[in-house]
Design an enzyme around this catalytic site. Structure first.
Site, PDB file in Angstrom:
ATOM      1  N   GLU A  18       0.807  -1.218   0.000  1.00  0.00           N
ATOM      2  CA  GLU A  18       0.000   0.000   0.000  1.00  0.00           C
ATOM      3  C   GLU A  18       0.843   1.273   0.000  1.00  0.00           C
ATOM      4  O   GLU A  18       0.529   2.235  -0.707  1.00  0.00           O
ATOM      5  CB  GLU A  18      -0.957  -0.003   1.195  1.00  0.00           C
ATOM      6  CG  GLU A  18      -2.173  -0.893   1.045  1.00  0.00           C
ATOM      7  CD  GLU A  18      -1.879  -2.376   1.226  1.00  0.00           C
ATOM      8  OE1 GLU A  18      -2.744  -3.202   0.919  1.00  0.00           O
ATOM      9  OE2 GLU A  18      -0.750  -2.703   1.673  1.00  0.00           O
ATOM     10  N   HIS A  31      -9.735  -5.777  10.882  1.00  0.00           N
ATOM     11  CA  HIS A  31     -10.388  -5.506   9.597  1.00  0.00           C
ATOM     12  C   HIS A  31     -11.742  -4.836   9.773  1.00  0.00           C
ATOM     13  O   HIS A  31     -12.589  -4.893   8.877  1.00  0.00           O
ATOM     14  CB  HIS A  31     -10.578  -6.808   8.807  1.00  0.00           C
ATOM     15  CG  HIS A  31      -9.310  -7.501   8.439  1.00  0.00           C
ATOM     16  ND1 HIS A  31      -8.541  -8.194   9.362  1.00  0.00           N
ATOM     17  CD2 HIS A  31      -8.652  -7.594   7.262  1.00  0.00           C
ATOM     18  CE1 HIS A  31      -7.487  -8.699   8.749  1.00  0.00           C
ATOM     19  NE2 HIS A  31      -7.522  -8.343   7.482  1.00  0.00           N
TER      20      HIS A  31
END
Length: 328
Positions: free
Chosen positions: A60, A129
């Site tokens: 990322e 998450h």
């Protein structure tokens, strides 16, 4: 008008803007060959080719840096994060470069990037998450934060972000809403960022929310209506810039404000709304501003604990009814 899924509304927004402007491109993990982890980009590789729909490594920070550099050189990247929980790895580029470049360059170099992907909890994904990130990014000057509750708004806001915004836009979607159906007009349309929308008119209490918690807000309003309590429901749509004037106008009418959000309570979006409304609209309030947020703890995996941690209709109704009997 036609009925399409939330994911299709997002896809149409990206496709229409990519057809209009060859400087726009999409990049992220699995957006091309796999058609997107949540099938938002399905078919886009076939239409636009591998130079404009780009699969990235699981890195990322790296591919966000590429997008920042591309934006500074005149391109218009759309960056998909498989989940906003993974975007914390790219925070250095988002916070220290993308958000600050326009100011640091004296207005000469902008960073027109749309960062998008699913945000918040989605059922038994565990603590790592399940974080909702609106308030994190809304705290950063130079960034705009969009968090739509339905496909119609999502398409219009996405097109606006890609075509007109010169600052980085954090586009927060919800994994559990990708399959939700919505009515979309056949013609193109744009929705300006920073304008809330009154989804239901009412006279007794204002309920403010955004993203998937709008389902809770509207569900609570429906239940309250059965008991003779008329709730006005305001959808923020954009968290930054925050359209607190629309909330204030509603409070002037209802004299009560309840905020429903998925954020943790400390330094949340509701904290900012509460400050603004008590400062500018104190004399209109007939009861203290109240809120219902997620539990002040990491999200558990167990479904019964997840249900307890996130706002729901029954607790929202209970709190609203308490407020009807309160005085400041």
């Amino acid at each position: 008008m036609r009925s399409i899924a939330f994911r299709e509304a997002l896809r149409e927004a990206m496709q229409e803007e990519m057809r209009r402007d060859e400087l726009v491109f999409l990049m992220g993990e699995e957006v091309a060959q796999y058609n997107g982890a949540y099938k938002v980009s399905q078919g886009m590789l076939a239409e636009f080719g591998e130079k404009r729909v780009i699969d990235t490594p699981i890195a990322e920070l790296g591919f966000t840096a590429i997008a920042v550099g591309a934006a500074q050189n005149g391109l218009k990247p759309i960056v998909e994060f498989m989940t906003w929980n993974f975007a914390v790895l790219a925070m250095d580029q988002i916070l220290n470069t993308a958000s600050k470049m326009l100011a640091m360059s004296g207005g000469q170099i902008g960073c027109p990037i749309v960062f998008r992907g699913p945000n918040g909890s989605a059922g038994q994904l565990g603590a790592q998450h399940s974080t909702a990130f609106e308030s994190y990014y809304a705290n950063i000057p130079g960034i705009k934060v969009v968090s739509p509750s339905n496909g119609y708004d999502a398409k219009g806001l996405m097109k606006q972000a890609i075509r007109y915004e010169k600052d980085p836009v954090m586009f927060m979607e919800s994994e559990v809403m990708y399959g939700d159906k919505c009515d979309i007009p056949d013609d193109e349309y744009y929705i300006p960022l920073g304008k809330a929308d009154v989804k239901k008119s009412g006279r007794d209490i204002t309920i403010v929310s955004y993203n998937k918690m709008m389902k809770v807000a509207l569900g609570a309003a429906e239940e309250l209506e059965k008991e003779g309590i008329s709730a006005e429901v305001v959808d923020l749509r954009t968290v930054r810039p925050l359209d607190w004037m629309t909330i204030l106008d509603s409070v002037k009418k209802t004299n009560r404000l309840l905020i429903v959000e998925e954020q943790w309570p400390f330094a949340s979006v509701s904290s900012e709304i509460t400050y603004r409304i008590q400062k500018e609209g104190f004399d209109y309030l007939d009861a203290p501003i109240r809120r219902i947020t997620s539990a002040d703890a990491p999200m558990h995996y167990a479904p019964n604990l997840t249900a307890l941690a996130i706002p729901d209709v029954s607790r929202t109704v209970k709190l609203a009814k308490e407020m009807m009997h309160q005085r400041k």
